[in-house]
Design an enzyme around this catalytic site. Structure first.
Site, PDB file in Angstrom:
ATOM      1  N   ASN A  27      45.160  57.092  41.062  1.00 21.23           N
ATOM      2  CA  ASN A  27      44.916  58.059  39.995  1.00 21.23           C
ATOM      3  C   ASN A  27      44.409  59.354  40.615  1.00 21.23           C
ATOM      4  O   ASN A  27      43.271  59.443  41.055  1.00 21.23           O
ATOM      5  CB  ASN A  27      43.886  57.500  39.008  1.00 21.23           C
ATOM      6  N   GLU A  84      44.651  47.498  31.342  1.00 23.05           N
ATOM      7  CA  GLU A  84      43.385  47.324  32.042  1.00 23.05           C
ATOM      8  C   GLU A  84      42.608  46.104  31.562  1.00 23.05           C
ATOM      9  O   GLU A  84      42.903  45.525  30.516  1.00 23.05           O
ATOM     10  CB  GLU A  84      42.528  48.572  31.861  1.00 23.05           C
ATOM     11  N   TYR A  88      54.909  60.266  32.293  1.00 27.29           N
ATOM     12  CA  TYR A  88      53.744  59.403  32.129  1.00 27.29           C
ATOM     13  C   TYR A  88      52.970  59.827  30.888  1.00 27.29           C
ATOM     14  O   TYR A  88      52.617  61.004  30.728  1.00 27.29           O
ATOM     15  CB  TYR A  88      52.842  59.500  33.363  1.00 27.29           C
ATOM     16  N   ASP A 121      50.268  54.289  29.113  1.00 29.92           N
ATOM     17  CA  ASP A 121      48.938  53.680  29.182  1.00 29.92           C
ATOM     18  C   ASP A 121      48.775  52.760  27.971  1.00 29.92           C
ATOM     19  O   ASP A 121      48.742  53.224  26.827  1.00 29.92           O
ATOM     20  CB  ASP A 121      47.894  54.796  29.165  1.00 29.92           C
ATOM     21  N   ASP A 176      38.964  59.654  24.857  1.00 32.87           N
ATOM     22  CA  ASP A 176      39.648  58.401  25.173  1.00 32.87           C
ATOM     23  C   ASP A 176      38.652  57.242  25.130  1.00 32.87           C
ATOM     24  O   ASP A 176      38.185  56.752  26.154  1.00 32.87           O
ATOM     25  CB  ASP A 176      40.279  58.512  26.564  1.00 32.87           C
ATOM     26  N   GLU A 192      35.167  55.679  44.368  1.00 33.78           N
ATOM     27  CA  GLU A 192      34.309  56.859  44.436  1.00 33.78           C
ATOM     28  C   GLU A 192      34.130  57.422  45.839  1.00 33.78           C
ATOM     29  O   GLU A 192      33.387  58.382  46.023  1.00 33.78           O
ATOM     30  CB  GLU A 192      32.946  56.537  43.821  1.00 33.78           C
ATOM     31  N   ASP A 236      46.161  50.834  27.445  1.00 35.25           N
ATOM     32  CA  ASP A 236      44.743  50.478  27.327  1.00 35.25           C
ATOM     33  C   ASP A 236      44.537  49.022  27.755  1.00 35.25           C
ATOM     34  O   ASP A 236      44.980  48.627  28.818  1.00 35.25           O
ATOM     35  CB  ASP A 236      44.234  50.743  25.911  1.00 35.25           C
ATOM     36  N   HIS A 289      50.727  50.514  32.114  1.00 31.57           N
ATOM     37  CA  HIS A 289      49.597  49.933  32.845  1.00 31.57           C
ATOM     38  C   HIS A 289      48.588  49.461  31.814  1.00 31.57           C
ATOM     39  O   HIS A 289      48.421  50.050  30.751  1.00 31.57           O
ATOM     40  CB  HIS A 289      48.993  50.881  33.887  1.00 31.57           C
ATOM     41  N   CYS A 345      37.629  55.630  29.005  1.00 29.22           N
ATOM     42  CA  CYS A 345      38.368  56.257  30.098  1.00 29.22           C
ATOM     43  C   CYS A 345      37.837  55.727  31.423  1.00 29.22           C
ATOM     44  O   CYS A 345      36.632  55.505  31.582  1.00 29.22           O
ATOM     45  CB  CYS A 345      38.195  57.775  30.022  1.00 29.22           C
ATOM     46  N   ARG A 386      45.754  47.052  35.819  1.00 33.67           N
ATOM     47  CA  ARG A 386      44.652  47.930  36.235  1.00 33.67           C
ATOM     48  C   ARG A 386      43.332  47.185  36.096  1.00 33.67           C
ATOM     49  O   ARG A 386      43.108  46.460  35.120  1.00 33.67           O
ATOM     50  CB  ARG A 386      44.643  49.182  35.360  1.00 33.67           C
TER      51      ARG A 386
END
Length: 290
Positions: free
Chosen positions: A208, A111, A40, A82, A55, A186, A84, A109, A119, A153
């Site tokens: 993650n 987003e 990854y 990634d 990032d 969270e 982005d 992935h 990030c 994502r």
């Protein structure tokens, strides 16, 4: 079976896939040697290793493609990258995926943030409209082909809440995403809700497991039980390498010798073996030059 087909097969298998993060070709060799099914390449680790920067969307797609090529040259397993936010619009996304595919990536992935992206565990993120992300997913699918693994994502949890993030993710699955990644839940309640509400879609869910983020720290078995079967460990190897390098530098500066920590360092023979020196020397002997 091609690496692209292997990665798609891993996603469809129903078994847990651990995506261990590498930050350069040497660490990618370690990931493969340790027996993981894929390498990854996360954005945080890449920005830190290649640029020494955070990032915050400052890497270009071509810089990432070069990073992929270097890792592809020394590994044989699939590479998950990634991407982005696709590095721009749907049109930019199509080119990004084509470049990553040509460089040796087997999946990405991507987003739903606007530029400049951040990030996933940082504050101050902003989202693109759902329709724009759907256009990017469709453009990515067309550019990458059916064997290319596409993870959608969403960063909506931090902005609009878990319900909105789940709604977005379901729309992304309808648009053709192979797996869904809702970043930075969270609380355990958020994590449980994601697995409960999206599990019936039958699309793999990504967790993650970054040990430095906002999400509760869980063991692999706990994550599996909650309905996730792709687990990212994006910067853990890098954090260990950082701590090790700092130990060497601080010890030498204070003690004037490294003898007290030699047993905590890899040997030169270990490094030679990892780099494949013997194989290179054998090749050199086969093709001598004056």
């Amino acid at each position: 079976m091609s690496n692209n087909a292997k990665l798609k097969s891993l996603f469809r298998s129903g078994r847990t896939t651990i995506a261990m993060g590498a930050y350069d070709p040497l660490s990618a060799r370690l990931v493969e040697r340790a027996g993981y099914d894929l390498v990854y390449l996360g954005g945080y680790a890449a920005a830190a290793a290649m640029l020494g920067l955070p990032d915050l969307g400052m890497m270009t797609a071509t810089e990432v493609a070069d990073h992929i090529r270097r890792v592809r040259a020394v590994t044989t397993v699939p590479i998950l990258v990634d991407a982005d936010n696709g590095h721009g619009s749907a049109l930019n996304t199509a080119r990004t995926i084509a470049e990553f595919l040509a460089a040796g990536a087997s999946g990405v992935h991507m987003e739903d943030q606007v530029l400049p992206k951040k990030c996933g565990h940082m504050g101050g993120k902003r989202l693109v409209p759902v329709r724009d992300m759907i256009s990017k997913i469709r453009a990515a699918r067309e550019a990458g082909g059916e064997e290319f693994a596409l993870i959608a994502r969403t960063d909506a949890i931090a902005i609009d809440g878990t319900d909105a993030a789940i709604e977005r993710a379901a729309r992304y699955a309808e648009a053709g995403a192979d797996a869904l990644f809702l970043d930075a839940p969270e609380s355990m309640a958020h994590v449980e809700q994601i697995g409960r509400d999206l599990g019936p879609l039958g699309v793999p869910l990504v967790f993650n497991a970054a040990s430095t983020g906002k999400t509760p720290t869980l063991a692999v078995k706990e994550i599996e039980a909650l309905g996730f079967n792709v687990i990212l460990y994006p910067i853990e190897a890098m954090l260990a390498a950082l701590a090790g390098a700092r130990l060497v530098m601080d010890t030498l500066k204070v003690e004037g010798s490294l003898e007290g920590i030699r047993d905590r360092m890899a040997s030169f023979a270990d490094m030679q073996d990892l780099l494949g020196v013997a194989k290179m020397e054998a090749l050199d002997e086969r093709f001598p030059t004056s």
